[in-house]
Design a protein around this motif. Structure first.
Motif, short mmCIF file in Angstrom:
data_model
loop_
_atom_site.label_atom_id
_atom_site.label_comp_id
_atom_site.label_asym_id
_atom_site.label_seq_id
_atom_site.Cartn_x
_atom_site.Cartn_y
_atom_site.Cartn_z
N ARG A 1 0.85 -1.18 0.00
CA ARG A 1 0.00 0.00 0.00
C ARG A 1 0.89 1.24 0.00
N TYR A 2 0.23 2.43 -0.03
CA TYR A 2 0.95 3.71 -0.10
C TYR A 2 1.88 3.73 -1.30
N ILE A 3 1.37 3.30 -2.46
CA ILE A 3 2.16 3.28 -3.69
C ILE A 3 1.74 4.45 -4.58
N ALA A 4 2.55 4.72 -5.60
CA ALA A 4 2.27 5.81 -6.52
C ALA A 4 2.44 5.32 -7.94
N ALA A 5 1.74 5.95 -8.87
CA ALA A 5 1.80 5.53 -10.27
C ALA A 5 1.77 6.74 -11.19
N CYS A 6 2.37 6.57 -12.37
CA CYS A 6 2.24 7.57 -13.42
C CYS A 6 2.33 6.87 -14.77
N LEU A 7 1.92 7.57 -15.80
CA LEU A 7 1.91 7.02 -17.16
C LEU A 7 3.07 7.63 -17.94
N LEU A 8 3.83 6.79 -18.62
CA LEU A 8 4.86 7.23 -19.57
C LEU A 8 4.60 6.51 -20.89
N GLY A 9 4.28 7.27 -21.92
CA GLY A 9 3.90 6.65 -23.18
C GLY A 9 2.62 5.86 -23.00
N TYR A 10 2.67 4.57 -23.27
CA TYR A 10 1.48 3.73 -23.09
C TYR A 10 1.61 2.79 -21.90
N LYS A 11 2.63 2.95 -21.08
CA LYS A 11 2.84 2.06 -19.95
C LYS A 11 2.65 2.77 -18.62
N GLY A 12 2.11 2.01 -17.65
CA GLY A 12 1.96 2.54 -16.30
C GLY A 12 3.12 2.09 -15.43
N TYR A 13 3.64 3.00 -14.61
CA TYR A 13 4.78 2.72 -13.73
C TYR A 13 4.32 2.88 -12.29
N PHE B 1 5.46 2.75 -8.27
CA PHE B 1 6.68 2.92 -7.50
C PHE B 1 6.45 2.79 -5.99
N GLY B 2 7.44 2.18 -5.33
CA GLY B 2 7.52 2.20 -3.88
C GLY B 2 6.39 1.48 -3.19
N GLY B 3 6.12 1.89 -1.95
CA GLY B 3 5.05 1.31 -1.16
C GLY B 3 5.51 0.88 0.21
N TYR B 4 4.63 0.19 0.90
CA TYR B 4 4.85 -0.22 2.28
C TYR B 4 4.22 -1.60 2.47
N ASP B 5 4.98 -2.54 3.03
CA ASP B 5 4.49 -3.91 3.18
C ASP B 5 4.06 -4.24 4.61
N SER B 6 3.78 -3.22 5.40
CA SER B 6 3.38 -3.31 6.81
C SER B 6 4.57 -3.41 7.75
N SER B 7 5.77 -3.53 7.20
CA SER B 7 6.98 -3.54 8.02
C SER B 7 8.00 -2.50 7.58
N ASP B 8 8.19 -2.39 6.26
CA ASP B 8 9.25 -1.54 5.72
C ASP B 8 8.80 -0.82 4.47
N PRO B 9 9.43 0.32 4.17
CA PRO B 9 9.21 0.95 2.87
C PRO B 9 9.88 0.12 1.79
N LEU B 10 9.38 0.21 0.57
CA LEU B 10 9.86 -0.63 -0.53
C LEU B 10 10.45 0.23 -1.65
N ASP B 11 11.33 -0.39 -2.44
CA ASP B 11 11.97 0.33 -3.54
C ASP B 11 11.56 -0.23 -4.90
N ASP B 12 10.47 -1.00 -4.95
CA ASP B 12 10.05 -1.67 -6.17
C ASP B 12 9.59 -0.69 -7.25
N CYS B 13 9.83 -1.08 -8.50
CA CYS B 13 9.28 -0.40 -9.67
C CYS B 13 8.67 -1.45 -10.57
N ASP B 14 7.35 -1.42 -10.73
CA ASP B 14 6.63 -2.36 -11.59
C ASP B 14 6.12 -1.62 -12.81
N VAL B 15 6.21 -2.24 -13.96
CA VAL B 15 5.84 -1.61 -15.23
C VAL B 15 4.72 -2.42 -15.86
N TYR B 16 3.61 -1.75 -16.19
CA TYR B 16 2.44 -2.45 -16.73
C TYR B 16 2.19 -2.04 -18.17
N ASN B 17 2.04 -3.04 -19.03
CA ASN B 17 1.69 -2.82 -20.43
C ASN B 17 0.21 -3.14 -20.62
#
Length: 355
Positions: free
Chosen positions: A200-212, A214-230
């Protein structure tokens, strides 16, 4: 408005019909429109007087060939129903009609053309979908999103649809799924889950036709993940990890890069940040940018308007009213007038276009 922005708007707007309304509109007919004495930016940056029509509220008069984009802040703590709109030409905020259903926070927001959507949120509204027609300033109830209840997720819009990923449900905990909403059919569809951990507490934005996402919280720690959706293939991939793990980050896209500002280690504890980094999907790498000038903060609104990044509100436990714009060419932030409504955090953020 600075000389640089005058020049930008002079070249882009002056002959495309985006008008700046002056005061003292005169009512016409049943009150659906106002006759305005308007001004516009000429090529030399000066203001020219013209006359024309604009929707009451009042909104800019826009040429059919020009898209005029504004940003909205919807709800937020403490379960507010407020809705406010930022005009990047006037560099000012105006109140819109309140959200009709119960006030909420942790709601997701996104815009499709002239419609601004608020989705889910805390305080009994975890499935509710509502749309504001920015031209008429009227809210409409839409189809509830599928269970579970959802708050603190991320949303982005592409090709007329809205994608909502991740978030939190009090019963299920952190979420990993992704759902698509089609405003034309007023229906939801389940899409492929995110590849990285539920969060949770994640953020997203659109670049071109893909959604990105970023980040978040897994109930213990902040995260550094970046997931890309087509959205064309319904396939997720992983981007390079952020160089700073954080949740509640502000994310917006400019040109071919994503910009990540603020965020923090946690919601009720830990440090919040003023750092800003850009992400280049071509090189799959990050670069350090100028820090945001306002107080370190998390979980506010972020949009792209008038060729600049815009961040607003946020905070930690207590919400802020700060507003900043970011010029990527100059790598510089500028403080704008505060939001008029009470400070808020965990709000829905959307942009709409008048065309």
């Amino acid at each position: 408005m600075s000389p640089k922005r005058n020049e930008e708007y002079a070249m882009e707007i002056a002959f495309n019909g985006a008008w700046r309304p002056s005061a003292d509109p005169l009512s016409v007919g049943a009150g659906n429109f106002s006759v305005l004495q308007n001004t516009r930016y000429a090529q030399d940056g000066s203001l020219e007087g013209v006359s024309g029509y604009s929707p009451i509220n009042p909104k800019p008069l826009v040429d059919p060939d020009y898209d005029y984009v504004t940003a909205l802040a919807i709800c937020g703590t403490s379960a507010q129903s407020d809705c406010d709109e930022y005009d990047p030409v006037l560099e000012s905020w105006a109140a819109r009609t309140d959200v009709p259903s119960p006030g909420r926070y942790g709601n997701m927001g996104a815009g499709v053309e002239n419609l601004a959507f608020t989705i889910g949120g805390m305080d009994g509204s975890g499935l509710i979908t509502e749309a504001l027609d920015a031209v008429t300033d009227v809210w409409e109830s839409r189809c509830d999103m599928p269970e579970p209840l959802r708050s603190y997720g991320a949303a982005f819009a592409y090709d007329g649809s809205i994608y909502v990923a991740g978030g939190y449900d009090y019963t299920s905990g952190n979420l990993q799924d992704c759902n698509r909403y089609d405003p034309l059919t007023d229906s939801w569809s389940s899409m492929t889950d995110m590849p990285s951990p539920a969060r949770r507490y994640i953020a997203a934005c659109l670049l071109g036709y893909k959604g990105y996402v970023f980040g978040g919280y897994d109930s213990s720690d902040p995260l550094d993940d970046c997931d890309v959706y087509n959205p064309l293939t319904d396939v997720w991939s992983s981007g390079a990890s952020m160089n700073l793990a954080r949740c509640g980050v502000y994310a917006f896209g400019l040109d071919d890069a994503a910009y990540l500002a603020g965020g923090g280690e946690g919601i009720l504890f830990g440090a919040n940040y003023r750092d800003c980094h850009s992400y280049d999907p071509e090189t799959d790498s990050y670069a350090v940018k100028e820090d945001i000038p306002s107080p370190a903060r998390i979980s506010g609104g972020a949009q792209t308007v008038a060729g600049q990044g815009l961040i607003y509100a946020g905070g930690a436990i207590l919400g802020l009213r700060d507003v900043e714009t970011y010029d990527a060419d100059a790598d510089a932030w500028a403080s704008q007038d505060d939001m008029p409504s009470p400070g808020r955090v965990y709000l829905g953020s959307a942009s709409v276009q008048y065309s």
